[in-house]
Design an enzyme around this catalytic site. Structure first.
Site, PDB file in Angstrom:
ATOM      1  N   LYS A   1     -52.160   7.528 -25.071  1.00  0.00           N
ATOM      2  CA  LYS A   1     -52.070   8.007 -26.454  1.00  0.00           C
ATOM      3  C   LYS A   1     -51.075   7.111 -27.174  1.00  0.00           C
ATOM      4  CE  LYS A   1     -51.936  12.465 -27.955  1.00  0.00           C
ATOM      5  NZ  LYS A   1     -53.187  12.712 -28.676  1.00  0.00           N
TER       6      LYS A   1
HETATM    7  N1  PMP Z   1     -59.161  12.706 -27.056  1.00  0.00           N
HETATM    8  C1  PMP Z   1     -58.371  12.290 -28.051  1.00  0.00           C
HETATM    9  C2  PMP Z   1     -58.718  11.018 -28.757  1.00  0.00           C
HETATM   10  C3  PMP Z   1     -57.241  13.046 -28.415  1.00  0.00           C
HETATM   11  O1  PMP Z   1     -56.443  12.628 -29.418  1.00  0.00           O
HETATM   12  C4  PMP Z   1     -56.959  14.256 -27.751  1.00  0.00           C
HETATM   13  C5  PMP Z   1     -55.772  15.077 -28.154  1.00  0.00           C
HETATM   14  N2  PMP Z   1     -54.630  14.712 -27.461  1.00  0.00           N
HETATM   15  C6  PMP Z   1     -57.808  14.651 -26.706  1.00  0.00           C
HETATM   16  C7  PMP Z   1     -58.901  13.862 -26.392  1.00  0.00           C
HETATM   17  C8  PMP Z   1     -57.549  15.907 -25.937  1.00  0.00           C
HETATM   18  O2  PMP Z   1     -56.432  15.723 -25.100  1.00  0.00           O
HETATM   19  P1  PMP Z   1     -55.502  16.926 -24.677  1.00  0.00           P
HETATM   20  O3  PMP Z   1     -56.392  17.979 -24.145  1.00  0.00           O
HETATM   21  O4  PMP Z   1     -54.635  16.331 -23.616  1.00  0.00           O
HETATM   22  O5  PMP Z   1     -54.748  17.384 -25.872  1.00  0.00           O
END
Ligand code: PMP
Length: 306
Positions: free
Chosen positions: A158
């Site tokens: 991220k």
């Molecule tokens: N894909 C993207 C591009 C995201 O930004 C997120 C949010 N963090 C997710 C998937 C879902 O990830 P998570 O369940 O860890 O929040």
């Protein structure tokens, strides 16, 4: 800015919201050299509890390491900072945004001696897509922007810069009256939303993709694997084609902020007669029970702040 709380944790100290500033010449402003997380804290009968805190802070470190951003705070320090921040801000239900970035030193792309800074903020953030979407399902659109491949950026990280891809997709979706975007890969297989992973349900079986589809390996996604099995249901992991998507019985998005958001329409394809799917809503209910501390079996996933 009234959604923000009084204090921000910044480079090891708790400071007033208005004092949490950086220089305009910081490396991060010019090149997006930040990594971040999105975490939820839910009020429970035992007080505020942060969901999967350690997993999120570990992923922050994983993302940072991939970009050679050496965060000067350990996972443990960041976790206790988050807990203390919740207490200091006296918030119950909130969203936490940790971020680590290159600060101000050089304007070159190579960050050389730019200091690495980190902060955590808490804010009030209601339904990420919308309240209505959580109950009735979202309308999404296939983005004209493709998802970038994992050989352009380190996989499953991220980082701020790469989110411009998501920003383009969601700006386009909103400008055309949709709630969210869905990004495809170069081969037209399904990748993910601008900030969500995707699941489809066909004949009672849940399907989702993995890093071979250039997705962020979401923490909610893996939480749901456990919950699906605990509900006596099955899931499969494989690439998802557009054909499978349009012919699915149910479709939903998931993410820490989006939680479990049913999808009722994809462009002009109506899913499940345009309603939120039954199994999706069952899983959503289970997810809420878990994050809100209604099921002791999953207390290990919660960090109670009191
Ligand atoms: N894909 C993207 C591009 C995201 O930004 C997120 C949010 N963090 C997710 C998937 C879902 O990830 P998570 O369940 O860890 O929040």
């Amino acid at each position: 800015m009234s959604n923000y709380s009084k204090y921000i944790w910044f480079d090891g100290k708790f400071i007033a919201f208005n004092d949490a500033k950086i220089h305009v010449m910081s490396h991060v402003i010019h090149y997006g050299s930040a990594v971040f997380e999105g975490i939820k804290c839910y009020n429970t009968d035992k007080g505020p509890a942060i969901f999967k805190l350690k997993e999120h802070m570990e992923r922050l470190h994983h993302s940072a390491n991939a970009f050679k951003i050496s965060i000067p705070f350990s996972v443990e320090t960041l976790c206790s900072a988050a807990i203390d921040l919740i207490k200091k801000n006296e918030v119950k239900d909130c969203y936490l945004r940790p971020v680590a970035f290159y600060g101000y030193d050089t304007l070159g792309v190579h960050p050389k001696d730019c200091p690495i800074q980190a902060s955590i903020a808490t804010l009030n953030w209601g339904a990420y897509v919308s309240k209505e979407a959580l109950a009735k399902g979202a309308k999404i659109t296939i983005s004209p922007w493709k998802k970038y491949k994992s050989n352009a950026f380190p996989e499953s990280t991220k980082a701020a810069g790469p989110y411009l891809n998501s920003m383009l997709a969601v700006q386009d979706a909103k400008s055309r009256g949709f709630d969210e975007a869905l990004l495809l890969n170069e081969d037209n297989s399904i990748a993910e939303g601008s900030g969500q992973n995707i699941f489809i349900i066909k004949d009672g079986i849940f399907h989702t993709n993995d890093k071979n589809s250039n997705i962020l390996m979401g923490i909610t996604r893996s939480t749901l694997f456990t919950l699906i099995e605990d509900m006596g249901l099955k899931y499969k992991i494989d690439k998802i084609s557009q054909d499978e998507l349009f012919n699915a019985d149910e479709v939903f998005y998931c993410g820490s902020a989006s939680e479990v958001t049913p999808i009722r329409q994809i462009d002009d394809h109506i899913i499940n007669d345009g309603k939120a799917g039954k199994l999706t809503l069952k899983l959503q209910e289970k997810y809420y029970n878990v994050v809100r501390g209604k099921e002791a079996k999953y207390f290990d996933w919660l960090t109670f702040t009191n």
